[in-house]
Write an enzyme that holds these catalytic residues in place. Structure first.
Site, mmCIF file in Angstrom:
data_model
loop_
_atom_site.group_PDB
_atom_site.id
_atom_site.type_symbol
_atom_site.label_atom_id
_atom_site.label_comp_id
_atom_site.label_asym_id
_atom_site.label_seq_id
_atom_site.Cartn_x
_atom_site.Cartn_y
_atom_site.Cartn_z
ATOM 1 N N CYS A 295 1.508 -5.760 -1.810
ATOM 2 C CA CYS A 295 0.775 -4.674 -1.830
ATOM 3 C C CYS A 295 0.312 -4.101 -3.081
ATOM 4 O O CYS A 295 -1.134 -3.812 -3.311
ATOM 5 C CB CYS A 295 1.511 -3.623 -1.023
ATOM 6 S SG CYS A 295 1.867 -4.006 0.662
ATOM 7 N N LEU B 95 6.585 1.124 4.681
ATOM 8 C CA LEU B 95 7.881 0.380 4.580
ATOM 9 C C LEU B 95 7.819 -0.265 3.344
ATOM 10 O O LEU B 95 6.966 -0.839 2.517
ATOM 11 C CB LEU B 95 7.841 -0.283 5.867
ATOM 12 C CG LEU B 95 7.088 -1.764 5.940
ATOM 13 C CD1 LEU B 95 7.354 -2.826 5.220
ATOM 14 C CD2 LEU B 95 7.028 -2.284 7.462
ATOM 15 N N ASN C 144 0.556 4.097 -3.528
ATOM 16 C CA ASN C 144 0.822 2.752 -4.161
ATOM 17 C C ASN C 144 0.464 2.963 -5.368
ATOM 18 O O ASN C 144 1.253 2.497 -6.286
ATOM 19 C CB ASN C 144 0.156 1.674 -3.421
ATOM 20 C CG ASN C 144 1.033 1.148 -2.306
ATOM 21 O OD1 ASN C 144 2.289 1.713 -1.989
ATOM 22 N ND2 ASN C 144 0.597 0.290 -1.773
ATOM 23 N N LYS D 5 -2.790 -6.042 -4.907
ATOM 24 C CA LYS D 5 -3.980 -6.035 -4.388
ATOM 25 C C LYS D 5 -4.520 -4.559 -4.116
ATOM 26 O O LYS D 5 -5.734 -4.238 -3.991
ATOM 27 C CB LYS D 5 -4.155 -6.928 -3.070
ATOM 28 C CG LYS D 5 -3.125 -6.506 -1.904
ATOM 29 C CD LYS D 5 -3.688 -6.265 -0.798
ATOM 30 C CE LYS D 5 -2.556 -5.756 0.430
ATOM 31 N NZ LYS D 5 -3.017 -4.704 1.342
ATOM 32 N N GLY E 275 11.512 -3.107 -15.926
ATOM 33 C CA GLY E 275 11.792 -4.539 -15.814
ATOM 34 C C GLY E 275 10.542 -5.387 -16.233
ATOM 35 O O GLY E 275 9.771 -5.052 -17.194
ATOM 36 N N GLU F 101 9.381 -3.963 2.024
ATOM 37 C CA GLU F 101 10.117 -5.474 2.544
ATOM 38 C C GLU F 101 11.287 -5.183 1.942
ATOM 39 O O GLU F 101 11.722 -4.917 1.010
ATOM 40 C CB GLU F 101 9.169 -6.317 1.904
ATOM 41 C CG GLU F 101 7.802 -6.537 2.665
ATOM 42 C CD GLU F 101 7.213 -7.676 2.151
ATOM 43 O OE1 GLU F 101 7.797 -8.652 1.667
ATOM 44 O OE2 GLU F 101 5.867 -7.595 2.476
HETATM 45 P P1 NAD Z 1 1.143 -10.375 6.584
HETATM 46 O O1 NAD Z 1 0.286 -11.368 6.053
HETATM 47 O O2 NAD Z 1 2.520 -10.642 6.565
HETATM 48 O O3 NAD Z 1 0.861 -10.299 8.190
HETATM 49 C C1 NAD Z 1 -0.332 -10.518 8.903
HETATM 50 C C2 NAD Z 1 -0.426 -11.218 10.357
HETATM 51 O O4 NAD Z 1 -1.708 -11.013 10.677
HETATM 52 C C3 NAD Z 1 -0.227 -12.709 10.202
HETATM 53 O O5 NAD Z 1 0.714 -13.016 11.016
HETATM 54 C C4 NAD Z 1 -1.579 -13.222 10.701
HETATM 55 O O6 NAD Z 1 -1.549 -14.702 11.013
HETATM 56 C C5 NAD Z 1 -1.791 -12.302 11.383
HETATM 57 N N1 NAD Z 1 -3.657 -12.281 11.769
HETATM 58 C C6 NAD Z 1 -4.344 -12.519 10.932
HETATM 59 N N2 NAD Z 1 -5.930 -12.422 11.660
HETATM 60 C C7 NAD Z 1 -5.318 -12.073 12.699
HETATM 61 C C8 NAD Z 1 -6.436 -11.715 14.097
HETATM 62 N N3 NAD Z 1 -7.543 -11.705 13.805
HETATM 63 N N4 NAD Z 1 -5.558 -11.510 14.968
HETATM 64 C C9 NAD Z 1 -4.215 -11.306 15.094
HETATM 65 N N5 NAD Z 1 -3.489 -11.496 14.196
HETATM 66 C C10 NAD Z 1 -4.139 -11.836 12.899
HETATM 67 O O7 NAD Z 1 0.890 -8.896 6.249
HETATM 68 P P2 NAD Z 1 1.680 -7.794 6.093
HETATM 69 O O8 NAD Z 1 2.483 -7.798 4.723
HETATM 70 O O9 NAD Z 1 2.353 -7.435 7.555
HETATM 71 O O10 NAD Z 1 0.536 -6.427 5.874
HETATM 72 C C11 NAD Z 1 -0.316 -5.889 6.956
HETATM 73 C C12 NAD Z 1 -0.861 -4.820 6.599
HETATM 74 O O11 NAD Z 1 -0.013 -4.007 6.177
HETATM 75 C C13 NAD Z 1 -1.855 -5.131 5.243
HETATM 76 O O12 NAD Z 1 -2.849 -4.396 5.145
HETATM 77 C C14 NAD Z 1 -0.915 -4.474 4.128
HETATM 78 O O13 NAD Z 1 -1.418 -4.194 2.970
HETATM 79 C C15 NAD Z 1 -0.112 -3.478 4.963
HETATM 80 N N6 NAD Z 1 1.180 -3.149 4.377
HETATM 81 C C16 NAD Z 1 2.116 -4.040 4.106
HETATM 82 C C17 NAD Z 1 3.400 -3.673 3.688
HETATM 83 C C18 NAD Z 1 4.406 -4.663 3.213
HETATM 84 O O14 NAD Z 1 5.658 -4.395 2.755
HETATM 85 N N7 NAD Z 1 4.177 -6.045 3.514
HETATM 86 C C19 NAD Z 1 3.651 -2.357 3.446
HETATM 87 C C20 NAD Z 1 2.984 -1.489 4.011
HETATM 88 C C21 NAD Z 1 1.590 -1.669 4.136
#
Ligand code: NAD
Length: 448
Positions: free
Chosen positions: A274, A162, A221, A277, A267, A164
């Site tokens: 994402c 997805l 990515n 890292k 840009g 954001e």
């Molecule tokens: P985020 O930091 O917004 O959310 C992670 C959540 O996990 C937080 O609310 C945190 O409190 C919680 N958490 C931490 N440890 C925990 C535990 N032990 N038990 C339960 N909850 C716990 O992260 P995000 O942006 O949602 O990304 C999550 C994953 O998805 C990452 O691996 C990221 O790389 C991947 N991802 C993110 C996106 C994006 O656009 N944000 C897109 C694709 C993939």
């Protein structure tokens, strides 16, 4: 699959919470678990802990109709559901590799619930994790529970793609679903869940090994970031060639069907939670395996220099920046989000402050996050025009729609010096008179 599976989601961030809300909106019973109690309290009241278009409306509905509940007890979440998605963060670790501590702690919580569960349960890792992680996760769960993966419980790796700012739509209309599976039953079950969730909008589905699913996410990515760094490299060349403009060059190459028009917008570089890292984690995997990844290295290198071009333009127009009032417009790493993780605005603001400029910042949604990051190093404006008023220079860093409707000539009139740096090619240079000192990424005119 006759009945919709009951779903638990561990980690209610951008990925987990948008997935929870969209599943609930399609009639799934979802239990969310997070270690952040503040988040749980907000979600319980149907409020989103962060800004994502459309999310709060879906959440309010899902909570009031009882499809989405939250718990502080991970064992309860596992016991009352059929499948658990893990969507915790996997940030950059000190050595550049992915920090898997959130994943390990989520797995330990999940394992305690799994140990007590009588029936088969599916575990789905949706976080972005390096190749080999999901198979190790299965082993960890086997050791903890005495159960066998592929027999007593199932495990899949199901990467998320997805964007954001567009997360709800992307959850409901993904380009594809990738399912890495430890055994056929696990893959069949997850495929059935997606058929029940997406119905007629079901996209192509790829069933593969756990490792391929993990790699697909990183390669995806890295390729997208490489396209942006490529066009930024061409933009840098355009700036030295009178009459050249990267916007036209990008349009020209994007019309080639083999290349396509997406991710060719020049840009100030890519940022976010994402790409930075994930590319570093991929390089770390390469180092560990003794494999050079020169295209990934170059992609990162081009991007490291790109944000500071905004500061170079400002210096070219004003000379020494000490005491100059510089407005920075747009702080979120992209429009339609309040997320500032890895945002290029941070590098730009810090460099301006280091050079002694008086920085005033504005973003339509990210001001609370900005205040946490910049503290009293900068001034905070109430609006774009408020930031621009009396400034020596205005730098547009994020392409929010509200900036696109500004008229450059009117903006310039409010400024002490009419210096405008268009870091995202928001404005049409053809409409800007020579009374404005206008700098834009990839525009030959910058060096006239
Ligand atoms: P985020 O930091 O917004 O959310 C992670 C959540 O996990 C937080 O609310 C945190 O409190 C919680 N958490 C931490 N440890 C925990 C535990 N032990 N038990 C339960 N909850 C716990 O992260 P995000 O942006 O949602 O990304 C999550 C994953 O998805 C990452 O691996 C990221 O790389 C991947 N991802 C993110 C996106 C994006 O656009 N944000 C897109 C694709 C993939």
């Amino acid at each position: 699959m006759t009945e919709k599976p009951r779903v638990s989601i561990f980690g209610l961030g951008y990925v987990g919470l948008t997935f929870a809300a969209t599943l609930a909106s399609r009639g799934f019973k979802v239990i969310g678990y997070d270690i952040d109690e503040r988040k749980l309290e907000l979600i319980k009241r149907g409020k989103s802990p962060f800004y994502e278009p459309g999310l709060e409306e879906l959440l309010a509905e899902a909570v009031s109709d009882g499809n989405l509940t939250v718990t502080r007890d991970p064992e309860e979440a596992v016991n009352n559901t059929d499948v658990t998605f893990i969507t915790v963060g996997t940030p950059e670790g000190p050595d550049g590799g992915a920090d898997l501590s959130q994943l390990h702690s989520a797995l330990r919580d999940l394992g305690r619930g799994l140990a007590k569960k009588q029936s088969w349960h599916l575990v789905v890792i949706r976080s972005t994790v390096p190749p080999g992680t999901s198979r190790s996760a299965a082993k960890l769960l086997e050791e903890m529970t005495g159960k066998r993966c592929g027999v007593d419980f199932g495990l899949c790796m199901n990467p998320e793609f997805l964007r954001e700012g567009n997360a709800i739509e992307d959850n409901l209309n993904p380009d594809r679903v990738v399912i890495g599976e430890c055994d056929k039953r696990s893959g069949d079950y997850l495929e059935g869940l997606y058929k029940a969730f997406l119905g007629e909008r079901l996209p192509p589905m790829l069933r593969t090994s756990l490792e391929n699913a993990e790699l697909i996410k990183y390669a995806n990515n890295a390729f997208l970031a490489m396209k942006i760094s490529f066009i930024n490299m061409i933009a840098n060349l355009c700036e030295r060639i009178p009459y050249a403009d990267v916007e036209d060059v990008a349009r020209g190459i994007g019309l080639d069907k083999r290349i396509g028009p997406y991710f060719l917008k020049a840009g100030l570089g890519w940022g976010g939670s994402c790409f930075p890292k994930d590319l570093k984690a991929l390089l770390h995997v390469g180092r560990e395996l003794g494999v050079d990844l020169p295209l990934v290295e170059a992609t990162v290198e081009v991007n490291e220099r790109q944000p500071l071009k905004a500061v170079e333009f400002a210096e070219r127009a004003l000379g020494d920046l000490r005491g100059r009032r510089v407005a920075v417009l747009g702080l979120a790493f992209k429009p339609n989000t309040d997320d500032m993780r890895g945002a290029v605005s941070i590098k730009i603001v810090n460099k301006l402050v280091e050079k002694g400029a008086r920085v005033v910042v504005y973003d339509p949604k990210a001001m609370p996050n900005a205040k946490r990051i910049f503290g009293d190093k900068v001034e905070y404006a109430e609006s774009a025009l408020d930031a621009i008023k009396g400034a020596d220079c205005a730098i547009f860093v994020t392409e929010w729609d509200e900036f696109k409707s500004l008229k450059v000539e009117e903006v310039a009139k409010l400024m002490k010096n009419p210096v405008i740096i268009d870091g995202r090619r928001i404005f049409n240079p053809k409409n800007i008179s020579s009374t404005v000192k206008y700098f834009a990424i990839g525009l030959g005119k910058n060096y006239d």
